[in-house]
Scaffold this active site. Structure first.
Site, PDB file in Angstrom:
ATOM      1  N   ASP A   1      65.094  64.677  12.552  1.00 42.44           N
ATOM      2  CA  ASP A   1      64.569  63.211  12.496  1.00 42.44           C
ATOM      3  C   ASP A   1      64.962  62.711  11.144  1.00 42.44           C
ATOM      4  OD1 ASP A   1      63.326  63.555  15.160  1.00 42.44           O
ATOM      5  OD2 ASP A   1      61.733  64.297  14.009  1.00 42.44           O
TER       6      ASP A   1
ATOM      7  N   GLU B   1      62.613  55.324  20.691  1.00 39.68           N
ATOM      8  CA  GLU B   1      61.644  55.993  19.673  1.00 39.68           C
ATOM      9  C   GLU B   1      62.330  55.845  18.001  1.00 39.68           C
ATOM     10  OE1 GLU B   1      61.147  60.041  20.356  1.00 39.68           O
ATOM     11  OE2 GLU B   1      63.174  60.105  21.144  1.00 39.68           O
TER      12      GLU B   1
END
Length: 528
Positions: free
Chosen positions: A41, A200
């Site tokens: 991420d 997301e």
């Protein structure tokens, strides 16, 4: 002690054709991934002539590494956002919890890093210098929030966009001017289960009068990178896929951050799920067409890019030295190298460095009633990421046992694990190879092979090694002189952990109800 196998011959062959992973090709080009390690991420920013990257840590401590680069290709670890999370549950292993998908921002001379944990809520850390110290604030005690990012609009109003675990929804909150306080309960600004499921990891950008939210969708292993666009920060937002796997072998290319260079170039950093290696980081060129970004190489001109494997380096205007995140450690400093992370909140009694033994790391036999070695329940694992497709990790150790169930050595850790460790029996000390699995709850750690080890003045010294081939097949071996290594047991297949890639490192524990004064001294740990 005859443990040479045909599998070992295969392993040696793979190393004859492997080399360290260096993304900078030295000819003006680079290759992906630029970080062949589990920097999940990633988010990046540019401040002046410097680039900074943050990534998820989950249950590992210290948490959220901060990396620095001058050219987006060569990176070094410079700090972590926090040493520990101030909650008791993180004093033990909390697999899969901890920090998820941080974002990094810079506003009015202050660095901001926002992140959520799935069970404890929203946090922000601030610092004047990314090297730290960082100040951590718990902003909201909530559950299932994820992936926050902040944005300061032209009028000074601050906002926070975030997702919700398994909800496929993006929310927008107002923030105080200093970015440290939520001002409302948030509003839903996007949900489209038909075209953008599992949305997301949102990241804000404002350009040419449009508000953009870069947000991955479709899931980690098979998804794509989408971008939302609106003239109003509250929407409605239209969406478009701007990068997908296409005809490449880069599965699920999504979730990351973008920067604009002084030269006008745009670049996007994202991850790819590589299984046991975790989520490795790729760098993609980014262009604009009709006020929509296109990430990667859009060879068919359909507005959807594909990941590049090799490309011209960013136009920085200078050439910088080749660098890579730290791996080897001689333990000659007063602090652990930034590559090391524990599997839970660290405690000082777990170790000493350059105190009890100069230029050595001492790992104490920490009491842990683990059913004789079930590492699922051991917090004092000192580990680092797999840093390339294939590597050799070697360490020089001396075991000083005290209790009857002292055990210490070298480990490859994931949902399954293997370790080569010294351990005591009633009559002697042995060096053994053990296998275990996260799914076990009873005393299921298995001894695969072992040898008796002679003592010298009540201590036991050895060189311990693991050869990891491309694909994660891992052969353990040992040596008395550091030159001739003897294989022990069959090769072990490394696996990923819970939301993290496989790791390699050291441990020392005592699984008895009786406390022990035993320990293992580590002279050095080298990755080749």
């Amino acid at each position: 002690m005859k443990f040479l196998t045909a599998a070992f011959a295969i392993c040696i062959s793979c190393f004859a054709h492997s080399a360290p992973w260096v993304p900078d090709l030295g000819n003006g080009n680079y290759k992906n991934p630029v970080l062949f390690a589990d920097y999940s991420d990633p988010d990046i920013i540019k401040v002046g002539d410097d680039f900074y990257l943050v990534a998820s840590s989950f249950n590992t401590m210290p948490g959220i590494p901060v990396l620095h680069s001058k050219d987006l290709v060569n990176w070094k670890i410079i700090s972590h956002i926090y040493d520990r999370l101030p909650f008791e549950k993180h004093d033990r292993q909390a697999h899969g919890l901890g920090s998820w998908a941080p974002s990094i921002n810079f506003h009015k001379g202050m660095f901001y890093v926002y992140f959520c944990t799935p069970d404890l809520g929203l946090f922000v850390a601030t610092a004047k210098n990314p090297v730290g110290p960082w100040s951590l604030k718990h902003m909201a005690d909530v559950e299932l929030w994820e992936d926050p990012d902040a944005f300061w609009d032209d009028d000074g109003q601050a906002y926070l966009v975030r997702g919700k675990v398994r909800a496929d929804i993006l929310y927008l909150h107002k923030l105080s001017a200093d970015g440290k306080t939520l001002l409302d309960d948030g509003k839903v600004i996007f949900k489209d289960l038909k075209t953008q499921p599992v949305i997301e990891g949102p990241k804000f950008l404002k350009r040419n009068g449009y508000y953009y939210i870069f947000a991955p969708a479709g899931g980690v292993a098979t998804g794509w990178q989408s971008v939302l666009r609106s003239k109003s920060i509250y929407g409605p937002y239209e969406s478009r896929v701007v990068m997908n796997q296409g005809k490449t072998n880069i599965n699920g290319p999504h979730q990351g951050g973008m920067v604009e260079l002084d030269s006008g170039e745009w670049w996007f950093m994202h991850f790819q799920d590589r299984g046991l290696y975790g989520r490795v980081a790729h760098l993609q060129p980014m262009n604009w067409k009709d006020d929509w970004p296109v990430i990667g190489n859009d060879s068919d001109n359909d507005g959807i890019g594909e990941p590049v494997l090799e490309w011209k380096k960013p136009a920085i205007g200078k050439i910088f030295p080749i660098e890579a995140p730290q791996t080897s450690d001689e333990f000659d400093s007063k602090k652990l190298g930034l590559q090391w992370q524990w599997h839970a909140n660290p405690k000082q009694e777990w170790y000493s460095l350059n105190r009890a033994h100069k230029d050595h790391l001492r790992l104490h036999a920490v009491q842990n009633l683990t059913q004789a070695g079930n590492l699922r329940f051991v917090p004092n694992l000192l580990l680092q990421k797999f840093s390339s497709p294939a590597f050799v990790a070697t360490t020089k150790v001396t075991f000083h046992p005290d209790g009857k169930k002292d055990k210490a050595g070298l480990v490859v850790m994931g949902k399954t694990w293997a370790y080569l460790a010294f351990y005591k029996t009633d009559s002697e000390t042995r060096l053994g190879l053990f296998n275990g699995t996260y799914e076990q709850y009873d005393d299921a750690t298995k001894e695969i092979a072992s040898v008796s080890w002679p003592a010298t003045s009540d201590n036991y010294s050895a060189f311990l090694r693991v050869d990891v081939c491309d694909g994660g097949l891992s052969q353990f071996s040992y040596s008395t002189d550091g030159n001739t290594f003897i294989n022990i047991g069959e090769p072990f297949q490394a696996t990923a952990g819970i939301w993290i890639g496989a790791k390699v490192g050291l441990f020392s524990l005592n699984s008895s109800i009786e406390k022990s004064a035993g320990y293992m001294d580590v002279d050095w740990f080298r990755m080749e």
